[in-house]
Write a protein that holds these residues in place. Structure first.
Motif, short mmCIF file in Angstrom:
data_model
loop_
_atom_site.label_atom_id
_atom_site.label_comp_id
_atom_site.label_asym_id
_atom_site.label_seq_id
_atom_site.Cartn_x
_atom_site.Cartn_y
_atom_site.Cartn_z
N SER A 175 4.53 0.04 8.30
CA SER A 175 4.06 0.20 10.04
C SER A 175 2.98 -0.54 10.71
CB SER A 175 4.04 1.80 9.86
OG SER A 175 5.54 2.14 9.56
N ALA A 176 2.01 -0.29 9.83
CA ALA A 176 0.69 -0.47 10.49
C ALA A 176 0.92 -2.50 10.31
CB ALA A 176 -0.55 -0.29 9.52
N SER A 181 0.89 -1.18 0.25
CA SER A 181 -0.12 -0.12 0.12
C SER A 181 0.82 1.29 -0.12
CB SER A 181 -1.21 -0.21 1.28
OG SER A 181 -0.08 0.30 2.13
N ASP A 182 1.80 0.66 0.70
CA ASP A 182 3.18 2.40 0.62
C ASP A 182 3.61 2.30 -0.68
OD1 ASP A 182 2.72 3.24 3.27
OD2 ASP A 182 4.50 1.36 3.88
N ARG A 183 3.41 1.38 -2.03
CA ARG A 183 3.84 1.80 -3.12
C ARG A 183 2.98 2.35 -4.35
NH1 ARG A 183 8.43 -3.08 -4.80
NH2 ARG A 183 9.95 -2.50 -3.19
N MET A 184 1.85 1.30 -4.28
CA MET A 184 0.68 1.56 -4.93
C MET A 184 -0.46 2.10 -4.62
SD MET A 184 0.28 -2.89 -5.46
CE MET A 184 -1.17 -2.42 -6.37
N GLY A 185 -0.46 3.09 -3.00
CA GLY A 185 -1.93 3.44 -2.88
C GLY A 185 -2.94 2.67 -2.06
N ARG A 186 -3.91 3.16 -0.74
CA ARG A 186 -4.38 2.55 -0.01
C ARG A 186 -6.06 1.95 -0.34
NH1 ARG A 186 -0.28 2.46 3.04
NH2 ARG A 186 0.28 4.75 3.77
N ALA A 213 -2.94 2.79 8.52
CA ALA A 213 -2.58 3.70 7.85
C ALA A 213 -3.24 4.69 7.19
CB ALA A 213 -1.63 3.01 6.34
N LEU A 214 -4.77 4.55 7.16
CA LEU A 214 -5.34 5.82 6.66
C LEU A 214 -5.77 7.31 7.78
CD1 LEU A 214 -8.28 3.11 4.90
CD2 LEU A 214 -6.59 5.04 4.27
N VAL A 215 -5.45 6.56 9.04
CA VAL A 215 -5.30 7.23 9.62
C VAL A 215 -4.87 7.91 10.60
CG1 VAL A 215 -5.75 8.25 12.35
CG2 VAL A 215 -7.37 5.77 11.76
N GLN A 216 -3.64 7.64 9.71
CA GLN A 216 -2.03 7.85 9.52
C GLN A 216 -2.26 8.92 7.92
OE1 GLN A 216 0.66 7.98 11.71
NE2 GLN A 216 1.35 9.54 11.47
N ASP A 217 -3.12 8.86 7.46
CA ASP A 217 -2.53 9.73 6.15
C ASP A 217 -4.09 10.88 5.99
OD1 ASP A 217 -1.03 8.09 4.53
OD2 ASP A 217 -2.76 6.85 3.51
N LEU A 218 -5.34 10.93 6.66
CA LEU A 218 -6.17 11.53 5.84
C LEU A 218 -6.54 11.97 7.60
CD1 LEU A 218 -8.90 9.04 5.79
CD2 LEU A 218 -7.57 10.39 4.11
N PHE A 219 -5.54 12.02 9.00
CA PHE A 219 -6.35 13.36 9.93
C PHE A 219 -4.22 13.20 10.25
CE2 PHE A 219 -9.85 10.33 9.64
CZ PHE A 219 -10.14 11.13 9.49
N ALA A 220 -4.82 14.38 10.82
CA ALA A 220 -3.30 14.84 12.34
C ALA A 220 -3.44 15.58 13.10
CB ALA A 220 -2.84 16.03 10.99
N GLY A 221 -2.41 15.26 14.05
CA GLY A 221 -1.89 15.98 15.31
C GLY A 221 -2.93 15.06 16.56
N LYS A 222 -3.61 16.25 17.36
CA LYS A 222 -5.30 15.55 18.29
C LYS A 222 -5.81 14.43 17.16
CE LYS A 222 -2.77 18.63 21.91
NZ LYS A 222 -2.55 17.38 22.73
N GLY A 258 -8.90 -11.55 2.07
CA GLY A 258 -9.39 -11.00 1.79
C GLY A 258 -9.17 -9.40 3.08
N CYS A 259 -9.53 -9.89 4.47
CA CYS A 259 -9.94 -9.68 5.15
C CYS A 259 -8.72 -8.64 5.91
CB CYS A 259 -10.74 -9.94 6.44
SG CYS A 259 -11.88 -10.61 6.05
N GLY A 260 -7.12 -9.10 5.08
CA GLY A 260 -5.79 -8.54 5.72
C GLY A 260 -6.26 -7.15 4.93
N CYS A 261 -7.13 -7.03 4.34
CA CYS A 261 -6.85 -5.48 3.78
C CYS A 261 -7.42 -4.49 5.25
CB CYS A 261 -7.82 -4.58 2.78
SG CYS A 261 -9.28 -5.27 3.39
N PHE A 262 -7.51 -4.80 6.57
CA PHE A 262 -8.66 -3.78 6.80
C PHE A 262 -6.95 -3.25 8.06
CE2 PHE A 262 -11.96 -7.08 7.48
CZ PHE A 262 -12.91 -6.39 6.55
N VAL A 263 -5.97 -3.85 7.81
CA VAL A 263 -4.17 -3.53 8.52
C VAL A 263 -4.63 -2.34 7.74
CG1 VAL A 263 -2.97 -3.91 7.00
CG2 VAL A 263 -2.32 -3.75 9.51
N LEU A 264 -5.22 -1.40 7.15
CA LEU A 264 -5.04 -0.09 6.40
C LEU A 264 -5.67 0.94 7.08
CD1 LEU A 264 -5.35 -0.97 2.39
CD2 LEU A 264 -3.25 -0.32 3.86
N THR A 265 -6.36 0.62 7.92
CA THR A 265 -7.34 1.36 8.86
C THR A 265 -6.54 2.56 9.57
OG1 THR A 265 -7.36 0.02 10.60
CG2 THR A 265 -8.83 -0.19 9.40
#
Length: 401
Positions: free
Chosen positions: A343-344, A74-79, A125-134, A116-123
Motif C-alpha cells: 500500500s505504501a 516487505s509484506d512477505r519478508m518483514g520490514r 508501513a512502519l507507522v501502520q505496524d507500530l501505531f494505531a488510531g489517532k 538503497g534509498c527506496g527503503c524509505f517507502v517503509l516509513t
C-alpha cells in the motif's frame, strides 16, 4: 499493564518516532541539499551543471523503481531486513560517490544510493505496524510537517555544507545519518510482518490495491495535495532567483519562512484532528488550497509579482496540504492493513508521479508562473474535493446496501 510495562511502551514509541523522523530527513536529504553544490560538482567531474542535474533525475527514478519492489517484498519478508539492506546499499552508494574520480562512476554510485534509498517507502508501513488510531494519524501529520520543514531548510543547509566541506559534505552527513538509522533499526525493530498476507506476485499485489476505488481515490487526494507543494518547490528558483533576482542566500531564507507554514498547518491539523471527522478535515485542507489559489490570483492582479505576493498564498496552501495529505494517507492505508508495504509503495509511487507531472506542466508556462500556479491550485483542489465527495457517497451506498 503495570508501570514498568507502560514506561517501556512509552520509551519504544519515542524511539520509533525518532527513527521515523530521521528516515523522513534522509528521504529528502540526497536531493535538496545537493542543489547548491551543482557548480562545484560540475567543476570536480569536468562536466556541465546539466549533467549534474541529470544525476538528480536518475536518482528520483531509481528511488521510484526500487520502492515498487521493496513495498510488496516487505509484506512477505518483514520490514527490518529490507530496511537494513536498503540503508547498507545507500551507504555504499554514497561512499562510492565520495571516492569517484569520473562522472560515469559518480552517476553509477548515485543510482546505487537511490536504489538503497527506496527503503524509505517503509516509513508509512512502519507507522501502520507500530501505531494505531489517532496516534497513527498524529504521527503522519508530524511526518508531513517535518518533511516540509526539512525541504525548506535544505537549500540553506546545503549552502552551509558547501562552504564548510565543499561538495563531499552532503555525502558525509548522509553516511553519518544513514549509519545512525541502521544501528537504531538493528537494535530497535523486530522483523515482524502481517500473518494474514496471501502470497501473491508483485504485479497481482498491486492489481489488488489499485482496483479498490477508495484506496486509489484517497491516495490521489494525497497526491494532489502534495503536487501543490511540490510544484512550488520545483519552480521556486525560477520565481525567486531568476525573476525576482534574489541571491541564493536570500532564496534560502525565503524558503525558511515558507517552512513556517508546515508548523502552522501541523498545529492546526493536530487540534482539529481530535474534534472533527477525517473527511471533514480533508475538505478543510483542500478548501485552504483553493482559497490560496484565489488569494494568489488577486495579489498577482493588484500588486504584481513579488516575494510577498507569492509567499503569503503559498503559506496558506501549504497549511492546507499539511492538513489534508496525512488524513488522506491514513484513510488509504487503513483499507489494506495487512498489505502495508504494498500500500505504501503503491501510494507513494502515485504521489511521486503525480507531483512530477504537475510540476513539469506548470514549469512549461515560464512567462507567468504565478498565475499558472494559482490556477493549478484552484483546479486541483476542486477536483480533489469532488473526488472526496464521490468516495464518501460510494462508501455510504455500500454501507447502506
Amino acid at each position: 499493564m503495570n508501570e514498568d510495562d507502560a514506561a517501556v511502551s512509552v520509551k519504544k514509541r519515542r524511539v520509533a518516532v525518532i527513527l521515523l523522523m530521521t528516515m523522513v530527513l534522509l528521504g529528502v536529504f540526497p536531493l535538496d541539499v545537493l542543489l547548491p553544490s551543482f557548480p562545484a560538482l560540475a567543476e570536480h567531474f569536468r562536466t556541465s551543471p546539466a549533467d549534474i542535474a541529470l544525476s538528480i533525475s536518475l536518482f528520483a527514478v531509481g528511488i521510484s523503481l526500487s520502492q515498487l519492489l521493496i513495498g510488496p517484498l516487505s509484506d512477505r519478508m518483514g520490514r527490518k531486513g529490507l530496511l537494513l539492506a536498503g540503508m547498507a546499499v545507500s551507504i555504499i552508494g554514497a561512499t562510492g560517490c565520495l571516492l569517484a574520480t569520473d562522472y560515469s562512476w559518480f552517476l553509477l554510485f548515485r543510482m546505487i544510493q537511490a536504489i538503497g534509498c527506496g527503503c524509505f517507502v517503509l516509513t508509512q508501513a512502519l507507522v501502520q505496524d507500530l501505531f494505531a488510531g489517532k496516534e497513527r494519524d498524529r504521527l503522519r501529520i508530524l511526518m508531513v510537517t517535518a518533511s516540509g520543514i526539512f525541504i525548506s531548510i535544505s537549500p540553506l543547509a546545503g549552502t552551509l555544507m558547501q562552504q564548510a566541506l565543499d561538495w563531499p559534505g552532503s555525502f558525509v552527513v548522509f553516511i553519518a545519518l544513514a549509519g545512525a538509522v541502521f544501528l537504531k533499526a538493528c537494535f530497535f525493530l523486530e522483523n515482524q510482518r502481517p500473518t494474514n498476507v496471501m502470497h501473491r506476485g508483485i504485479v497481482q499485489s498491486y492489481r489488488v490495491v489499485y482496483r479498490d476505488v477508495g484506496f486509489t481515490g484517497y491516495w490521489l487526494i494525497a497526491a494532489i495535495a502534495f503536487a501543490c507543494h511540490f510544484s512550488f518547490i520545483v519552480i521556486s528558483p525560477l520565481i525567486f532567483m531568476d525573476q525576482l533576482q534574489l541571491s541564493p542566500y536570500e532564496f534560502s531564507l525565503t524558503l525558511l519562512l515558507y517552512g513556517l507554514a508546515y508548523i502552522i498547518g501541523g498545529i492546526v491539523a493536530r487540534i482539529l484532528g481530535g474534534r472533527i471527522a477525517p473527511n471533514t478535515l480533508i475538505i478543510v485542507g483542500l478548501g485552504l488550497i483553493f482559497f490560496s489559489g484565489l488569494v494568489m490570483l488577486m495579489l498577482a492582479k493588484f500588486f504584481g509579482l513579488s516575494t510577498l505576493t507569492v509567499l503569503v498564498p503559498m503559506i496558506i496552501c501549504t497549511a492546507g496540504t499539511t492538513i489534508a495529505r496525512p488524513v488522506a494517507t491514513s484513510k488509504a492505508m487503513e483499507i489494506f492493513p495487512d498489505r502495508a508495504g504494498t500500500s505504501a509503495a503503491a501510494g507513494n509511487t502515485l504521489v511521486f508521479i503525480f507531483g512530477g507531472l504537475i510540476s513539469a506542466l506548470i514549469n512549461l508556462s515560464a512567462t507567468d508562473l504565478q498565475t499558472t500556479l494559482a490556477l493549478s491550485f484552484l483546479l486541483l483542489s476542486a477536483s480533489a474535493i469532488i473526488l472526496n465527495a464521490l468516495i464518501t457517497r460510494r462508501h455510504r451506498a455500500l454501507t447502506a446496501g
